[in-house]
Design a protein around this motif. Structure first.
Motif, PDB file in Angstrom:
ATOM      1  N   GLU A  41     102.116  -1.477  26.823  1.00 13.26           N
ATOM      2  CA  GLU A  41     101.532  -0.903  28.037  1.00 13.26           C
ATOM      3  C   GLU A  41     101.375   0.611  27.890  1.00 13.26           C
ATOM      4  OE1 GLU A  41     102.336  -0.743  32.851  1.00 13.26           O
ATOM      5  OE2 GLU A  41     103.709  -1.873  31.595  1.00 13.26           O
ATOM      6  N   PHE A  42     102.366   1.259  27.288  1.00 11.29           N
ATOM      7  CA  PHE A  42     102.303   2.700  27.066  1.00 11.29           C
ATOM      8  C   PHE A  42     101.149   3.050  26.118  1.00 11.29           C
ATOM      9  CE2 PHE A  42     103.511   6.603  24.846  1.00 11.29           C
ATOM     10  CZ  PHE A  42     103.662   7.454  25.922  1.00 11.29           C
ATOM     11  N   VAL A  43     100.998   2.288  25.052  1.00 11.33           N
ATOM     12  CA  VAL A  43      99.908   2.538  24.104  1.00 11.33           C
ATOM     13  C   VAL A  43      98.561   2.358  24.795  1.00 11.33           C
ATOM     14  CG1 VAL A  43      98.781   1.722  21.983  1.00 11.33           C
ATOM     15  CG2 VAL A  43     101.271   2.006  22.047  1.00 11.33           C
ATOM     16  N   PHE A  44      98.432   1.345  25.637  1.00 12.30           N
ATOM     17  CA  PHE A  44      97.197   1.128  26.389  1.00 12.30           C
ATOM     18  C   PHE A  44      96.901   2.337  27.286  1.00 12.30           C
ATOM     19  CE2 PHE A  44      94.954  -0.576  30.148  1.00 12.30           C
ATOM     20  CZ  PHE A  44      93.774  -0.952  29.517  1.00 12.30           C
ATOM     21  N   LEU A  45      97.918   2.839  27.982  1.00 12.85           N
ATOM     22  CA  LEU A  45      97.735   4.025  28.820  1.00 12.85           C
ATOM     23  C   LEU A  45      97.331   5.219  27.963  1.00 12.85           C
ATOM     24  CD1 LEU A  45      97.966   5.593  31.509  1.00 12.85           C
ATOM     25  CD2 LEU A  45     100.387   5.932  30.952  1.00 12.85           C
ATOM     26  N   LEU A  46      97.969   5.385  26.828  1.00 16.90           N
ATOM     27  CA  LEU A  46      97.642   6.487  25.932  1.00 16.90           C
ATOM     28  C   LEU A  46      96.183   6.403  25.475  1.00 16.90           C
ATOM     29  CD1 LEU A  46      98.421   8.974  24.326  1.00 16.90           C
ATOM     30  CD2 LEU A  46      99.426   7.455  22.591  1.00 16.90           C
ATOM     31  N   GLU A  47      95.714   5.207  25.184  1.00 14.27           N
ATOM     32  CA  GLU A  47      94.307   5.031  24.834  1.00 14.27           C
ATOM     33  C   GLU A  47      93.404   5.465  25.981  1.00 14.27           C
ATOM     34  OE1 GLU A  47      93.897   1.421  21.659  1.00 14.27           O
ATOM     35  OE2 GLU A  47      94.224   0.839  23.741  1.00 14.27           O
ATOM     36  N   GLN A  48      93.773   5.108  27.192  1.00 15.45           N
ATOM     37  CA  GLN A  48      92.961   5.464  28.358  1.00 15.45           C
ATOM     38  C   GLN A  48      92.908   6.970  28.574  1.00 15.45           C
ATOM     39  OE1 GLN A  48      94.871   3.058  31.421  1.00 15.45           O
ATOM     40  NE2 GLN A  48      93.016   1.814  31.527  1.00 15.45           N
ATOM     41  N   VAL A  49      94.060   7.633  28.521  1.00 10.22           N
ATOM     42  CA  VAL A  49      94.080   9.070  28.824  1.00 10.22           C
ATOM     43  C   VAL A  49      93.554   9.924  27.671  1.00 10.22           C
ATOM     44  CG1 VAL A  49      95.941   8.812  30.512  1.00 10.22           C
ATOM     45  CG2 VAL A  49      96.499   9.506  28.173  1.00 10.22           C
ATOM     46  N   SER A  50      93.651   9.413  26.449  1.00 14.96           N
ATOM     47  CA  SER A  50      93.183  10.186  25.298  1.00 14.96           C
ATOM     48  C   SER A  50      91.723   9.908  24.967  1.00 14.96           C
ATOM     49  CB  SER A  50      94.031   9.891  24.063  1.00 14.96           C
ATOM     50  OG  SER A  50      93.788   8.577  23.581  1.00 14.96           O
ATOM     51  N   GLY A  51      91.233   8.743  25.410  1.00 13.60           N
ATOM     52  CA  GLY A  51      89.874   8.356  25.063  1.00 13.60           C
ATOM     53  C   GLY A  51      89.737   7.899  23.624  1.00 13.60           C
ATOM     54  N   ARG A  52      90.860   7.610  22.982  1.00 15.51           N
ATOM     55  CA  ARG A  52      90.873   7.180  21.585  1.00 15.51           C
ATOM     56  C   ARG A  52      91.436   5.771  21.472  1.00 15.51           C
ATOM     57  NH1 ARG A  52      93.677  12.315  18.539  1.00 15.51           N
ATOM     58  NH2 ARG A  52      92.367  13.908  19.454  1.00 15.51           N
ATOM     59  N   SER A  53      90.868   5.019  20.565  1.00 14.31           N
ATOM     60  CA  SER A  53      91.389   3.689  20.268  1.00 14.31           C
ATOM     61  C   SER A  53      92.560   3.825  19.292  1.00 14.31           C
ATOM     62  CB  SER A  53      90.282   2.843  19.639  1.00 14.31           C
ATOM     63  OG  SER A  53      90.771   1.565  19.320  1.00 14.31           O
ATOM     64  N   ILE A  54      93.598   3.044  19.521  1.00 13.93           N
ATOM     65  CA  ILE A  54      94.774   3.062  18.652  1.00 13.93           C
ATOM     66  C   ILE A  54      94.889   1.688  18.012  1.00 13.93           C
ATOM     67  CG2 ILE A  54      97.279   3.316  18.559  1.00 13.93           C
ATOM     68  CD1 ILE A  54      96.981   5.178  21.044  1.00 13.93           C
ATOM     69  N   ASP A  55      94.825   1.657  16.692  1.00 23.30           N
ATOM     70  CA  ASP A  55      94.903   0.402  15.947  1.00 23.30           C
ATOM     71  C   ASP A  55      96.357  -0.062  15.899  1.00 23.30           C
ATOM     72  OD1 ASP A  55      94.738  -1.745  14.241  1.00 23.30           O
ATOM     73  OD2 ASP A  55      93.815  -0.638  12.590  1.00 23.30           O
ATOM     74  N   MET A  56      96.653  -1.132  16.615  1.00 23.05           N
ATOM     75  CA  MET A  56      98.025  -1.644  16.695  1.00 23.05           C
ATOM     76  C   MET A  56      98.543  -2.134  15.335  1.00 23.05           C
ATOM     77  SD  MET A  56      99.062  -1.147  19.774  1.00 23.05           S
ATOM     78  CE  MET A  56     100.382  -2.248  20.218  1.00 23.05           C
ATOM     79  N   ASP A  57      97.653  -2.446  14.414  1.00 22.77           N
ATOM     80  CA  ASP A  57      98.073  -2.928  13.100  1.00 22.77           C
ATOM     81  C   ASP A  57      98.557  -1.801  12.196  1.00 22.77           C
ATOM     82  OD1 ASP A  57      97.502  -5.579  13.714  1.00 22.77           O
ATOM     83  OD2 ASP A  57      95.412  -5.381  13.055  1.00 22.77           O
ATOM     84  N   THR A  58      98.183  -0.577  12.511  1.00 20.44           N
ATOM     85  CA  THR A  58      98.560   0.544  11.649  1.00 20.44           C
ATOM     86  C   THR A  58      99.439   1.571  12.375  1.00 20.44           C
ATOM     87  OG1 THR A  58      96.537   1.741  12.197  1.00 20.44           O
ATOM     88  CG2 THR A  58      96.471   0.299  10.259  1.00 20.44           C
ATOM     89  N   ILE A  59     100.025   1.172  13.469  1.00 25.64           N
ATOM     90  CA  ILE A  59     100.870   2.093  14.256  1.00 25.64           C
ATOM     91  C   ILE A  59     102.108   2.502  13.460  1.00 25.64           C
ATOM     92  CG2 ILE A  59     102.596   1.966  16.105  1.00 25.64           C
ATOM     93  CD1 ILE A  59     100.544   1.090  17.968  1.00 25.64           C
ATOM     94  N   ASN A  60     102.426   3.769  13.564  1.00 24.68           N
ATOM     95  CA  ASN A  60     103.670   4.296  13.018  1.00 24.68           C
ATOM     96  C   ASN A  60     104.534   4.677  14.219  1.00 24.68           C
ATOM     97  OD1 ASN A  60     105.768   5.755  11.905  1.00 24.68           O
ATOM     98  ND2 ASN A  60     104.456   6.994  10.592  1.00 24.68           N
ATOM     99  N   VAL A  61     105.644   4.005  14.388  1.00 24.36           N
ATOM    100  CA  VAL A  61     106.482   4.208  15.576  1.00 24.36           C
ATOM    101  C   VAL A  61     106.924   5.665  15.717  1.00 24.36           C
ATOM    102  CG1 VAL A  61     108.705   3.599  14.550  1.00 24.36           C
ATOM    103  CG2 VAL A  61     108.289   3.134  16.959  1.00 24.36           C
TER     104      VAL A  61
END
Length: 79
Positions: A41-61
Motif C-alpha cells: 500500500e505504501f509503494v502504491f501511494l509512493l507511485e501516486q505522489v511521485s508520478g513514477r512506476s515502481i517495479d515490484m520485481d526489482t525493489i530494493n528494500v
C-alpha cells in the motif's frame, strides 16, 4: 497542496497516532512504521505522489528504509 514527502509522512502518522513526527533518518521498517502488510500500500501511494512506476520485481528494500532515502530515490526530479 502538500508536498509528496508530507503526504507520505501523513500516511505513516495516520497509522501510528502515538507519533507526531518522523525524522528523515529513522528506519521505517526496523521501527515497524511500515510492515509487510502495509508495504505494498505504501509503494502504491509512493507511485501516486511521485508520478513514477515502481517495479515490484526489482525493489530494493533499503530504498524504503527512511524518508530521506525515499525522497532521494523517488521524489527528486530525474535528470
Amino acid at each position: 497542496m502538500d508536498t509528496p514527502l508530507k503526504q507520505l509522512k501523513d500516511w505513516i502518522l495516520k497509522r501510528h497516532p502515538e507519533r507526531d513526527e518522523i525524522p528523515a533518518d529513522l528506519d521505517l521498517i526496523e521501527n515497524r512504521l511500515i510492515d509487510s502488510l502495509s508495504f505494498v500500500e505504501f509503494v502504491f501511494l509512493l507511485e501516486q505522489v511521485s508520478g513514477r512506476s515502481i517495479d515490484m520485481d526489482t525493489i530494493n528494500v533499503d530504498d524504503f528504509r527512511c524518508l530521506g532515502t525515499i525522497e532521494e530515490r523517488f521524489l527528486t526530479p530525474i535528470g
